[in-house]
Design a protein around this motif. Structure first.
Motif, PDB file in Angstrom:
ATOM      1  N   HIS A  12       0.745  -1.204  -0.020  1.00  0.00           N
ATOM      2  CA  HIS A  12       0.058  -0.044  -0.009  1.00  0.00           C
ATOM      3  C   HIS A  12       0.843   1.256  -0.071  1.00  0.00           C
ATOM      4  O   HIS A  12       2.044   1.249   0.631  1.00  0.00           O
ATOM      5  N   SER A  17      -4.290   0.720  -1.825  1.00  0.00           N
ATOM      6  CA  SER A  17      -3.352  -0.284  -2.249  1.00  0.00           C
ATOM      7  C   SER A  17      -2.862  -0.042  -3.663  1.00  0.00           C
ATOM      8  O   SER A  17      -3.428   0.473  -4.454  1.00  0.00           O
ATOM      9  N   GLU A  20      -4.784  -0.985  -6.714  1.00  0.00           N
ATOM     10  CA  GLU A  20      -6.076  -0.208  -7.268  1.00  0.00           C
ATOM     11  C   GLU A  20      -5.480   0.973  -8.034  1.00  0.00           C
ATOM     12  O   GLU A  20      -6.348   1.299  -8.897  1.00  0.00           O
TER      13      GLU A  20
END
Length: 421
Positions: A12, A17, A20
């Protein structure tokens, strides 16, 4: 310390994250952590607590406007080395009185730009430059505040391409000639002497060269004051190194660096300016890339990723090390294997690491290059007609694209075919 950590087995950036972000912008891309930038700037503020000071971020390490505004809003000054960087600092909302103009080749146009737009001081690199600043300032009816950059002939014990404080380097005026240069400065119209500047190199991991250089600056300051110059500022440059590996051998902390400053020049009554870049932005950014192929070679395996030397040139240019980690955390006990990590550019130099021990990866797996926030995106190019890659900033659980990837149509549109073709 940075804010790129594994959470539930996935890397992250703060609370976002990496997969993402990858899904939203595609790979490769840079991502920066607001929390890390903020923390690292605060460390320098703390290090100089008790002294009048200004921490000027070295824009050459990372010039994205979002990064500059983040730091400028915290009270940072800016150290610029070109007219373009000056305009970036102003566009980020940093006032001229917090901008220091360094660099060995300032043009008349750049000097004019800074004088008319507002400038804290010019760090003057040579007598000819000083005379040009005098001429431009006189033409404008203005007074240019200057500090002469002196070359103390101190070995910074760093990479030869980023050492700047030895007599054979192109930077600054030899310290033995400094008093004569200051005498000339005092005689020139449009010039106001305000300080002394020194910068001996980048990625220093030993405080001893700093101490040696600062003691020479101390002695020079006392001599200049005896000569009648009003020295009110000492610009001590930047250069403090960062940990590029996760080993136990960490460079000195800003607090230790600040202690050296206080011990050597802290009693001179001068305002202290420093110009950190790498230590503020370096570990505040990572480069994220995807595996394209795993290629089995003769006695070695190649991990071919979609980032290349045009995106991150430091390994090719300096032989620099960046920790390379999988975005999905390997299961406990997974055995690492040696890989040559390479990009797709048609150059043997497009190699990020040789024989690097990494847990097995396959096509489309995400990989992160740590400590890529300094001298990464700013040194990128479109070599092989590869578009510049996106830059992303994270703030807690939010992220935003702060420089988008250009389209091929936009790249082609910058070229013009002459009428005769």
């Amino acid at each position: 310390m940075d804010h790129f950590l594994y959470k539930d087995g996935v890397l992250h950036a703060e609370d976002v994250s990496i997969p993402e972000i990858a899904a939203a912008v595609g790979t490769p891309f840079y991502v920066y952590s607001t929390a890390t930038l903020t923390r690292h700037f605060a460390l320098f503020q703390e290090a100089l607590d008790g002294l009048p000071h200004l921490v000027c971020f070295a824009i050459k390490s990372n010039s994205n406007l979002a990064v500059l505004k983040t730091l400028g809003d915290l009270g940072a000054g800016m150290d610029v080395v070109s007219g373009g960087e000056y305009l970036r600092a102003k566009a980020a909302g940093v006032p001229g009185e917090r901008i220091v103009f360094s660099g060995v080749g300032k043009t008349r146009e750049e000097i004019h730009l800074a004088l008319t737009g507002g400038i804290r001081q010019f760090n003057v690199e040579s007598e000819p430059e000083m005379r040009v600043i005098s001429a431009v300032a006189s033409e404008l009816g203005l007074e240019a505040p200057i500090a002469l950059r002196v070359n103390p002939d101190v070995d910074a014990k760093t990479h030869e391409k980023i050492a700047t404080g030895k007599s054979e380097n192109k930077f600054g005026i030899p310290i033995a000639k400094a008093r004569a240069a200051y005498a000339e400065a005092a005689s020139l119209p449009g010039i106001k002497v305000v300080g002394v500047d020194v910068h001996i190199g980048s990625q220093l991991t030993d405080l001893e060269p700093f101490g040696a250089a600062f003691l020479k600056v101390r002695e020079l300051t006392q001599q200049l004051r005896a000569d009648g110059h009003n020295i009110i500022r000492l610009d001590l440059g930047g250069g403090l190194g960062i940990p590029y590996t996760r080993s136990n051998e960490a460079p000195p902390l800003p607090l230790d660096y600040g202690a050296v400053i206080k011990r050597t020049v802290g009693d001179l009554g001068c305002e202290i300016e420093i110009e950190p870049g790498r230590l503020i932005s370096g570990n505040a950014g990572i480069l994220v890339t995807s595996v394209i192929y795993l290629k089995e070679g003769e006695g070695r395996d190649f991990l071919i990723v979609d980032a290349a030397m045009n995106d991150l040139v430091r390994p090719s240019m300096y032989g620099a090390h960046h920790d390379i980690v999988p975005v999905v955390e390997p299961a406990p006990g997974t055995e690492a294997r040696p890989y040559d990590v390479v990009g797709p550019v048609c150059e043997t130099g497009d190699t990020f690491a040789k024989g690097r021990m990494i847990t097995p990866l396959g096509a489309d797996d995400l990989v992160a290059f740590r400590s890529a926030g300094a001298y990464g995106a700013v040194m990128a190019s479109e070599y092989n007609s590869r578009p510049l890659i996106p830059e992303v900033m994270v703030n807690g659980d939010q992220f935003a694209v702060i420089r988008r990837r250009p389209s091929f149509e936009e790249m082609l549109a910058r070229d013009t075919i002459p009428e005769w073709l």
